[in-house]
Write a protein that holds these residues in place. Structure first.
Motif, short mmCIF file in Angstrom:
data_model
loop_
_atom_site.label_atom_id
_atom_site.label_comp_id
_atom_site.label_asym_id
_atom_site.label_seq_id
_atom_site.Cartn_x
_atom_site.Cartn_y
_atom_site.Cartn_z
N GLU A 183 42.57 59.96 26.56
CA GLU A 183 41.15 60.80 26.36
C GLU A 183 39.99 59.77 25.85
OE1 GLU A 183 41.07 63.92 23.90
OE2 GLU A 183 42.67 63.22 22.62
N PHE A 184 40.28 58.88 25.17
CA PHE A 184 39.38 57.67 24.48
C PHE A 184 38.96 56.60 25.61
CE2 PHE A 184 41.92 60.05 21.04
CZ PHE A 184 40.57 60.62 20.37
N VAL A 185 37.32 56.15 25.13
CA VAL A 185 37.22 55.16 25.59
C VAL A 185 36.61 54.28 24.45
CG1 VAL A 185 35.24 53.94 26.85
CG2 VAL A 185 36.58 55.92 27.79
N GLN A 186 36.77 52.87 24.48
CA GLN A 186 36.34 51.90 23.27
C GLN A 186 34.97 51.16 23.60
OE1 GLN A 186 39.72 49.82 21.89
NE2 GLN A 186 40.83 51.57 20.66
N LEU A 187 34.31 51.16 22.64
CA LEU A 187 32.88 50.21 22.92
C LEU A 187 33.11 49.26 22.02
CD1 LEU A 187 30.36 53.04 22.96
CD2 LEU A 187 31.76 52.21 25.07
N GLU A 188 32.97 48.04 22.23
CA GLU A 188 32.79 47.00 21.45
C GLU A 188 31.50 46.18 21.39
OE1 GLU A 188 35.67 44.52 23.42
OE2 GLU A 188 37.25 45.54 22.93
N LEU A 190 28.81 43.62 20.70
CA LEU A 190 28.73 42.13 21.17
C LEU A 190 28.70 41.26 19.69
CD1 LEU A 190 26.01 42.28 23.89
CD2 LEU A 190 28.66 42.44 24.08
N GLN A 191 28.15 41.85 18.49
CA GLN A 191 28.10 41.09 17.37
C GLN A 191 28.62 41.97 16.21
OE1 GLN A 191 24.42 39.43 16.50
NE2 GLN A 191 24.50 37.85 18.21
N THR A 192 29.63 41.59 15.61
CA THR A 192 30.13 42.54 14.57
C THR A 192 29.16 42.72 13.46
OG1 THR A 192 32.60 41.52 15.08
CG2 THR A 192 32.27 42.74 12.77
N ASP A 193 29.40 44.11 13.24
CA ASP A 193 28.00 44.36 12.18
C ASP A 193 28.60 45.74 11.70
OD1 ASP A 193 25.48 45.80 11.06
OD2 ASP A 193 25.31 43.41 10.96
N SER A 198 27.79 51.76 12.55
CA SER A 198 27.53 53.38 11.75
C SER A 198 26.47 53.89 12.69
CB SER A 198 27.33 53.15 10.45
OG SER A 198 26.94 54.30 9.81
N ARG A 199 25.34 53.08 13.24
CA ARG A 199 24.30 53.60 13.85
C ARG A 199 24.62 53.80 15.04
NH1 ARG A 199 19.02 49.93 11.94
NH2 ARG A 199 19.41 49.78 9.45
N VAL A 200 25.57 53.29 15.71
CA VAL A 200 25.90 53.50 17.06
C VAL A 200 26.66 54.72 17.12
CG1 VAL A 200 27.48 53.04 18.90
CG2 VAL A 200 25.92 51.39 17.97
N VAL A 201 27.48 55.23 16.15
CA VAL A 201 28.32 56.34 16.02
C VAL A 201 27.12 57.50 15.67
CG1 VAL A 201 29.93 57.62 14.65
CG2 VAL A 201 30.26 55.42 15.47
N ASP A 216 36.24 50.05 13.28
CA ASP A 216 35.83 48.86 12.30
C ASP A 216 34.50 48.35 12.32
OD1 ASP A 216 36.17 47.34 14.57
OD2 ASP A 216 38.29 46.90 14.11
N GLY A 217 34.17 47.23 12.10
CA GLY A 217 32.76 46.84 12.36
C GLY A 217 32.29 46.41 13.77
N ARG A 218 33.36 46.45 14.84
CA ARG A 218 33.07 46.03 16.15
C ARG A 218 33.69 47.03 17.03
NH1 ARG A 218 32.36 41.07 18.18
NH2 ARG A 218 32.78 40.87 20.35
N VAL A 219 34.46 47.86 16.71
CA VAL A 219 34.81 48.88 17.86
C VAL A 219 34.72 49.98 17.43
CG1 VAL A 219 36.90 49.60 19.09
CG2 VAL A 219 36.93 47.10 18.28
N ILE A 220 33.98 51.08 18.38
CA ILE A 220 33.65 52.57 18.38
C ILE A 220 34.71 52.91 19.42
CG2 ILE A 220 31.90 54.34 18.38
CD1 ILE A 220 30.68 50.92 17.91
#
Length: 363
Positions: A183-188, A190-193, A198-201, A216-220
């Motif tokens: 049921e999950f999709v992971q967004l990565e 392009l630059q770890t931050d 946090s803003r994307v979430v 983490d700082g790259r995967v949502i």
């Protein structure tokens, strides 16, 4: 000379961060290109192919090809061909590619062929990193270069040893692409931050509900519908969500080979003073031939003479004011009047003195 720095100081205007569509900041896990590579023969060249005496693998490839076609060549036969070249064939398999889909291929000579112009690639299998065949390539090459030679003089425009075959390969096998697991999709990112993650979430949760969380700082990780059609529509909606990325870290990229300097808009400088002089070394050769006297039994000898001079240019002390924007940084560095090569040493010295607020990366 004082303005030459602007030619190599590639930069953009110092603008505040603006909102960008999410698809410009992230990629979807599992949705990626795959590289393909193959080996083949290009035939039909106008005497510009491999010199088979110097490329034994070309002769071996020709023997294998003819044997597979039912043509037997005597083992002691000496094959001397000028219209055949061995090549490497490369292509990129895009995500969701299906059998029958055409691909562009790049054909590059690996022997000593002078030109691939006018040649045709024979059927060559293209393999992935796992050794499996995913496409077959064949077709006439398009070579952008041109060349001519006569009476020992030659001229060439662009590269003649590489060509392109538009839609020259056909996909034979698809690569399974899974949009997430369960049921999950992971967004990565392009630059770890961490700030951007946090803003994307927050942006996703405010638009479609509490479905996103940062791993983490790259995967949502995002909870998505199970139905494929609904999942595609859901991901399309995510792509259009506007997100304001966090301000990038100040960084200066220095290319020591070309003298190019690239800095982002977050770079700032503190007030400092710079003195940078130029050192010029001049060598003048004065070679002579010394002749012996008429009645002497000696021989003429060459005498090498050289005059070496060193001149040190003036390096006045220049005060660089504190700069908080990229345009101010450029003006401050231009005031020094250094050449692009001098700028490399100045930036590193400013960093060591604590006057440059940036990370220096040398490539």
């Amino acid at each position: 000379m004082r303005r030459l720095i602007l030619a190599t100081l590639l930069c953009c205007l110092s603008l505040p961060s603006v909102a960008e569509p999410l698809k410009q900041l992230v990629s979807f896990a599992g949705v990626r290109n795959n590289q393909l590579v193959g080996y083949g023969l290009v035939v039909g060249l106008d005497g510009t192919g491999d010199q088979t005496t110097q490329t034994p693998f070309t002769v071996q490839s020709i023997r294998n090809m003819l044997t597979n076609l039912g043509v037997q060549i005597p083992l002691g036969g000496n094959i001397q061909l000028k219209n055949v070249a061995t090549v490497m064939v490369t292509a990129t398999l895009p995500p969701f590619a299906r059998p029958g889909q055409p691909l562009d291929v790049v054909v590059s000579s690996i022997g000593n062929a002078r030109s691939l112009r006018g040649g045709a690639l024979l059927m060559a299998p293209l393999k992935g990193a796992d050794g499996q065949i995913y496409a077959m390539a064949q077709g006439n090459l398009v070579v952008a270069g041109a060349g001519a030679a006569a009476a020992g003089t030659s001229v060439q425009v662009n590269q003649l040893a590489t060509g392109l075959i538009p839609a020259g390969a056909t996909v034979e096998k698809a690569v399974p692409t899974v949009l997430g697991s369960g049921e999950f999709v992971q967004l990565e990112l392009l630059q770890t931050d961490f700030s951007t993650a946090s803003r994307v979430v927050n942006a996703i949760n405010s638009q479609v509900g509490a479905v996103a969380s940062a791993l983490d700082g790259r995967v949502i990780q995002v909870r998505a519908p199970q139905d494929p059609n609904q999942r595609v529509a859901f991901l399309a909606r995510l792509e259009t969500i506007d997100v304001t990325p966090a301000q990038m870290n100040p960084k200066v990229i220095i290319n020591a080979r070309t003298g190019s300097v690239v800095m982002n808009q977050a770079v700032t400088v503190q007030e400092c003073s710079i003195a940078h002089g130029n050192l010029t070394v001049t060598i003048i050769a004065d070679n002579q031939v010394v002749q012996p006297n008429a009645l002497a039994a000696g021989q003429a000898k060459r005498v090498q003479n050289a005059e070496v001079g060193i001149e040190t240019g003036k390096g006045p002390m220049v005060k660089v004011p504190k700069a908080t924007s990229l345009s101010q940084v450029v003006r401050a560095l231009n005031s020094v009047g250094a050449t692009p090569q001098d700028l490399l040493a100045i930036l590193q010295a400013m960093k060591a003195a604590g006057a440059l607020n940036a990370v220096i990366e040398i490539i």
